[in-house]
Design a protein around this motif. Structure first.
Motif, PDB file in Angstrom:
ATOM      1  N   ALA A   1       2.800  17.416 -12.371  1.00  0.00           N
ATOM      2  CA  ALA A   1       2.609  18.818 -11.974  1.00  0.00           C
ATOM      3  C   ALA A   1       3.845  19.638 -12.316  1.00  0.00           C
ATOM      4  CB  ALA A   1       2.314  18.900 -10.482  1.00  0.00           C
ATOM      5  N   ASN A   2       5.026  19.066 -12.125  1.00  0.00           N
ATOM      6  CA  ASN A   2       6.257  19.774 -12.474  1.00  0.00           C
ATOM      7  C   ASN A   2       6.364  20.007 -13.965  1.00  0.00           C
ATOM      8  OD1 ASN A   2       7.090  19.971  -9.825  1.00  0.00           O
ATOM      9  ND2 ASN A   2       8.413  18.165  -9.915  1.00  0.00           N
ATOM     10  N   ALA A   3       5.918  19.034 -14.770  1.00  0.00           N
ATOM     11  CA  ALA A   3       5.957  19.171 -16.220  1.00  0.00           C
ATOM     12  C   ALA A   3       4.996  20.271 -16.680  1.00  0.00           C
ATOM     13  CB  ALA A   3       5.605  17.846 -16.892  1.00  0.00           C
ATOM     14  N   ARG A   4       3.838  20.411 -16.039  1.00  0.00           N
ATOM     15  CA  ARG A   4       2.874  21.456 -16.391  1.00  0.00           C
ATOM     16  C   ARG A   4       3.413  22.834 -16.049  1.00  0.00           C
ATOM     17  NH1 ARG A   4      -1.313  18.064 -14.062  1.00  0.00           N
ATOM     18  NH2 ARG A   4      -0.857  19.183 -12.148  1.00  0.00           N
ATOM     19  N   ASP A   5       4.185  22.925 -14.953  1.00  0.00           N
ATOM     20  CA  ASP A   5       4.689  24.213 -14.513  1.00  0.00           C
ATOM     21  C   ASP A   5       5.821  24.741 -15.380  1.00  0.00           C
ATOM     22  OD1 ASP A   5       2.881  24.208 -12.469  1.00  0.00           O
ATOM     23  OD2 ASP A   5       4.305  23.459 -10.967  1.00  0.00           O
ATOM     24  N   ARG A   6       6.401  23.907 -16.176  1.00  0.00           N
ATOM     25  CA  ARG A   6       7.545  24.335 -16.989  1.00  0.00           C
ATOM     26  C   ARG A   6       7.123  25.071 -18.199  1.00  0.00           C
ATOM     27  NH1 ARG A   6      11.038  18.847 -16.473  1.00  0.00           N
ATOM     28  NH2 ARG A   6      11.349  19.061 -14.271  1.00  0.00           N
TER      29      ARG A   6
ATOM     30  N   LYS B   1       4.335  10.103  -9.465  1.00  0.00           N
ATOM     31  CA  LYS B   1       3.868  10.361 -10.828  1.00  0.00           C
ATOM     32  C   LYS B   1       3.054  11.645 -10.887  1.00  0.00           C
ATOM     33  CE  LYS B   1       4.038   5.880 -12.899  1.00  0.00           C
ATOM     34  NZ  LYS B   1       3.736   5.399 -14.207  1.00  0.00           N
ATOM     35  N   GLY B   2       2.226  11.883  -9.890  1.00  0.00           N
ATOM     36  CA  GLY B   2       1.452  13.129  -9.835  1.00  0.00           C
ATOM     37  C   GLY B   2       2.355  14.343  -9.690  1.00  0.00           C
ATOM     38  N   ARG B   3       3.380  14.221  -8.874  1.00  0.00           N
ATOM     39  CA  ARG B   3       4.346  15.304  -8.676  1.00  0.00           C
ATOM     40  C   ARG B   3       5.091  15.594  -9.978  1.00  0.00           C
ATOM     41  NH1 ARG B   3       9.104  13.567  -5.220  1.00  0.00           N
ATOM     42  NH2 ARG B   3       9.477  12.607  -7.211  1.00  0.00           N
ATOM     43  N   ASP B   4       5.507  14.534 -10.681  1.00  0.00           N
ATOM     44  CA  ASP B   4       6.207  14.721 -11.949  1.00  0.00           C
ATOM     45  C   ASP B   4       5.318  15.384 -12.989  1.00  0.00           C
ATOM     46  OD1 ASP B   4       8.411  13.562 -10.787  1.00  0.00           O
ATOM     47  OD2 ASP B   4       8.129  11.606 -11.761  1.00  0.00           O
TER      48      ASP B   4
ATOM     49  N   THR C   1       0.830  -1.207   0.000  1.00  0.00           N
ATOM     50  CA  THR C   1       0.000   0.000   0.000  1.00  0.00           C
ATOM     51  C   THR C   1       0.863   1.254   0.000  1.00  0.00           C
ATOM     52  OG1 THR C   1      -1.768  -1.169   1.158  1.00  0.00           O
ATOM     53  CG2 THR C   1      -1.823   1.234   1.233  1.00  0.00           C
ATOM     54  N   ALA C   2       1.890   1.277   0.831  1.00  0.00           N
ATOM     55  CA  ALA C   2       2.755   2.454   0.918  1.00  0.00           C
ATOM     56  C   ALA C   2       3.541   2.678  -0.372  1.00  0.00           C
ATOM     57  CB  ALA C   2       3.717   2.311   2.096  1.00  0.00           C
ATOM     58  N   VAL C   3       4.062   1.616  -0.955  1.00  0.00           N
ATOM     59  CA  VAL C   3       4.859   1.764  -2.181  1.00  0.00           C
ATOM     60  C   VAL C   3       3.975   2.189  -3.350  1.00  0.00           C
ATOM     61  CG1 VAL C   3       6.293   0.523  -3.860  1.00  0.00           C
ATOM     62  CG2 VAL C   3       6.700   0.237  -1.401  1.00  0.00           C
ATOM     63  N   VAL C   4       2.787   1.627  -3.443  1.00  0.00           N
ATOM     64  CA  VAL C   4       1.855   2.041  -4.506  1.00  0.00           C
ATOM     65  C   VAL C   4       1.461   3.508  -4.321  1.00  0.00           C
ATOM     66  CG1 VAL C   4      -0.485   1.685  -5.406  1.00  0.00           C
ATOM     67  CG2 VAL C   4       1.028  -0.266  -5.040  1.00  0.00           C
ATOM     68  N   ALA C   5       1.189   3.915  -3.093  1.00  0.00           N
ATOM     69  CA  ALA C   5       0.844   5.320  -2.822  1.00  0.00           C
ATOM     70  C   ALA C   5       2.018   6.235  -3.144  1.00  0.00           C
ATOM     71  CB  ALA C   5       0.424   5.488  -1.363  1.00  0.00           C
ATOM     72  N   TYR C   6       3.226   5.820  -2.794  1.00  0.00           N
ATOM     73  CA  TYR C   6       4.410   6.632  -3.095  1.00  0.00           C
ATOM     74  C   TYR C   6       4.602   6.772  -4.608  1.00  0.00           C
ATOM     75  CZ  TYR C   6       9.115   8.390  -3.364  1.00  0.00           C
ATOM     76  OH  TYR C   6      10.209   9.164  -3.666  1.00  0.00           O
ATOM     77  N   ARG C   7       4.395   5.684  -5.324  1.00  0.00           N
ATOM     78  CA  ARG C   7       4.535   5.726  -6.790  1.00  0.00           C
ATOM     79  C   ARG C   7       3.499   6.658  -7.403  1.00  0.00           C
ATOM     80  NH1 ARG C   7       3.053   2.528 -11.501  1.00  0.00           N
ATOM     81  NH2 ARG C   7       4.814   2.541 -12.932  1.00  0.00           N
ATOM     82  N   ALA C   8       2.262   6.585  -6.935  1.00  0.00           N
ATOM     83  CA  ALA C   8       1.204   7.466  -7.448  1.00  0.00           C
ATOM     84  C   ALA C   8       1.519   8.922  -7.120  1.00  0.00           C
ATOM     85  CB  ALA C   8      -0.146   7.065  -6.860  1.00  0.00           C
ATOM     86  N   TRP C   9       1.989   9.176  -5.905  1.00  0.00           N
ATOM     87  CA  TRP C   9       2.368  10.547  -5.516  1.00  0.00           C
ATOM     88  C   TRP C   9       3.506  11.054  -6.389  1.00  0.00           C
ATOM     89  CZ3 TRP C   9       7.097  12.025  -3.193  1.00  0.00           C
ATOM     90  CH2 TRP C   9       7.146  13.352  -2.797  1.00  0.00           C
TER      91      TRP C   9
END
Length: 124
Positions: free
Chosen positions: A119-124, A114-117, A104-112
């Motif tokens: 968001a960073n791509a949109r901000d560029r 990917k979402g962070r990446d 559960t923790a690793v899947v949540a970390y992976r989803a977080w």
């Protein structure tokens, strides 16, 4: 700005400390029942989920398989160790809760991540 290397190293150090505590504090924990069933399974799920999340962040996205292997192995070793500690018992259900918390923790970390990446791509 915070140095990411230090944060990642701190996360790995915290996870290693959590693993060491399981073995070094086993006799002291046997004196006081911490959580009655079924709440002990929630404690296992949470403890190993936090350990796996710390390892996942410390090691990064490319090494997400490491906490998926290492945390359940530590859980199994802890259960085996508990079988020899007076006042403690070993349970396959504890191992299952450890593994479920880890996944559960690793899947949540992976989803977080990917979402962070994204968001960073949109901000560029």
């Amino acid at each position: 700005m915070i140095d990411r290397g230090w944060v990642r190293a701190g996360c790995v150090g915290a996870a290693v400390s959590m693993a060491a505590f399981l073995f070094l504090g086993a006799e002291a924990a046997a004196d006081v029942p911490l959580f009655p069933p079924p709440w002990d399974k929630l404690a296992h799920f949470t403890y190993y989920g936090i350990m796996a999340g710390l390892l996942a962040h410390g090691l990064g996205m490319r090494l997400l398989f490491v906490p998926l292997i290492l945390a359940p192995l530590i859980g199994a070793a802890d259960e085996w160790h508990q079988a020899f500690v007076p006042g403690r018992d070993s349970s396959i259900f504890d191992c299952a809760a450890d593994a479920l918390g880890t996944v559960t923790a690793v899947v949540a970390y992976r989803a977080w991540g990917k979402g962070r990446d994204a968001a960073n791509a949109r901000d560029r």
